[in-house]
Structures are given as structure tokens and as C-alpha cells.
Design a protein around this motif. Structure first.
Motif, PDB file in Angstrom:
ATOM      1  N   THR A  57      -6.755  -0.720   2.161  1.00 37.64           N
ATOM      2  CA  THR A  57      -7.900   0.053   2.633  1.00 37.64           C
ATOM      3  C   THR A  57      -7.382   1.232   3.449  1.00 37.64           C
ATOM      4  O   THR A  57      -6.214   1.272   3.835  1.00 37.64           O
ATOM      5  N   ASN A  58      -8.272   2.161   3.727  1.00 36.42           N
ATOM      6  CA  ASN A  58      -7.961   3.304   4.591  1.00 36.42           C
ATOM      7  C   ASN A  58      -6.681   4.032   4.175  1.00 36.42           C
ATOM      8  O   ASN A  58      -5.789   4.266   4.986  1.00 36.42           O
ATOM      9  N   CYS A  59      -6.607   4.401   2.893  1.00 31.25           N
ATOM     10  CA  CYS A  59      -5.447   5.164   2.421  1.00 31.25           C
ATOM     11  C   CYS A  59      -5.319   6.455   3.220  1.00 31.25           C
ATOM     12  O   CYS A  59      -6.321   7.052   3.626  1.00 31.25           O
TER      13      CYS A  59
ATOM     14  N   ASP B  43     -12.232   4.645   0.631  1.00 35.89           N
ATOM     15  CA  ASP B  43     -12.001   3.500  -0.267  1.00 35.89           C
ATOM     16  C   ASP B  43     -12.890   3.503  -1.510  1.00 35.89           C
ATOM     17  O   ASP B  43     -13.002   2.490  -2.185  1.00 35.89           O
TER      18      ASP B  43
ATOM     19  N   CYS C 163      -2.974   2.692  -2.937  1.00 37.10           N
ATOM     20  CA  CYS C 163      -2.854   4.018  -2.308  1.00 37.10           C
ATOM     21  C   CYS C 163      -1.778   4.838  -3.024  1.00 37.10           C
ATOM     22  O   CYS C 163      -1.007   5.570  -2.411  1.00 37.10           O
TER      23      CYS C 163
ATOM     24  N   MET D  57      -5.320   7.649  -2.791  1.00 35.62           N
ATOM     25  CA  MET D  57      -6.364   6.674  -3.077  1.00 35.62           C
ATOM     26  C   MET D  57      -5.832   5.703  -4.115  1.00 35.62           C
ATOM     27  O   MET D  57      -4.697   5.820  -4.552  1.00 35.62           O
TER      28      MET D  57
ATOM     29  N   GLY E 261      -1.470   3.137   3.539  1.00 35.84           N
ATOM     30  CA  GLY E 261      -2.762   2.524   3.824  1.00 35.84           C
ATOM     31  C   GLY E 261      -2.586   1.244   4.599  1.00 35.84           C
ATOM     32  O   GLY E 261      -1.475   0.865   4.973  1.00 35.84           O
TER      33      GLY E 261
ATOM     34  N   CYS F 102       0.823  -1.227   0.000  1.00 36.10           N
ATOM     35  CA  CYS F 102       0.000   0.000   0.000  1.00 36.10           C
ATOM     36  C   CYS F 102       0.847   1.262   0.000  1.00 36.10           C
ATOM     37  O   CYS F 102       0.374   2.338   0.378  1.00 36.10           O
TER      38      CYS F 102
ATOM     39  N   SER G 264      -5.844   1.359  -5.716  1.00 34.73           N
ATOM     40  CA  SER G 264      -5.696  -0.010  -5.230  1.00 34.73           C
ATOM     41  C   SER G 264      -4.426  -0.206  -4.407  1.00 34.73           C
ATOM     42  O   SER G 264      -4.347  -1.110  -3.583  1.00 34.73           O
TER      43      SER G 264
END
Length: 93
Positions: free
Chosen positions: A64-66, A88, A75, A71, A52, A48, A73
Motif C-alpha cells: 500500500t501507499n506506493c 492504491d 509498487c 503503483m 511502498g 514492495c 501490486s
């Protein structure tokens, strides 16, 4: 004689890869790493992009949670306006 197995959690290669009994090595599926395919391997290097959380509770693992301002896949995409709403979603507002 006993069948040689591979490392893993509860089952050869943690059921996330293919075991080669002769070498006792796992060939992990995409998204998994480690000697027994027990570790999530999310997109980005490092996982990530260190922006993230690598969620290993899904298969394949995903970011997830970048962090704010990022943002995508892995981050890896700058969020020009600084806020991804909802989280997300890939929508930057």
C-alpha cells in the motif's frame, strides 16, 4: 510424551502455515515468511520494491501507499503522470 510443535505466535506457524512436527519446521503460506510464519512477505524484492508499505494486517499481505511515481501490486509500475489518484487505485492521472 509431549507433542512437538513449531515456532509461531500463539499457535504453530502463527496459523499461517503448516507445521511438520518431526522437524519442527513451518511451511508458510504465500505472503508469509519467518521461522513461525510471523512476518509479512509482500510482492516485490525487497517487499514492495522499497517503494511502498507492506501491510501485514491483511491476509495475504499487500503493498500500500506506493511512493509518488509508482503503483501496482508490488509498487513496480511507473505512474507516467506521477500521481496515483486515489491512492492504491492503480489509476494514474
Amino acid at each position: 510424551c509431549e507433542r512437538k510443535g513449531c515456532p509461531g505466535i500463539g499457535i504453530d506457524c502463527s496459523n499461517r502455515g503448516e507445521c511438520t512436527p518431526t522437524s519442527q519446521l513451518c511451511s508458510c503460506k504465500s505472503g508469509w515468511k519467518g521461522s513461525g510464519c510471523q512476518l509479512p512477505d509482500c510482492p516485490g524484492t525487497p517487499d514492495c520494491g522499497d517503494r511502498g508499505f507492506c501491510d501485514g494486517s491483511v491476509d495475504p499481505p499487500r503493498c500500500t501507499n506506493c511512493s509518488k511515481g509508482w503503483m501496482g501490486s508490488a509498487c513496480e509500475i511507473p505512474c507516467t503522470h506521477g500521481n496515483q489518484v486515489p491512492m492504491d487505485s492503480g489509476i494514474c492521472v
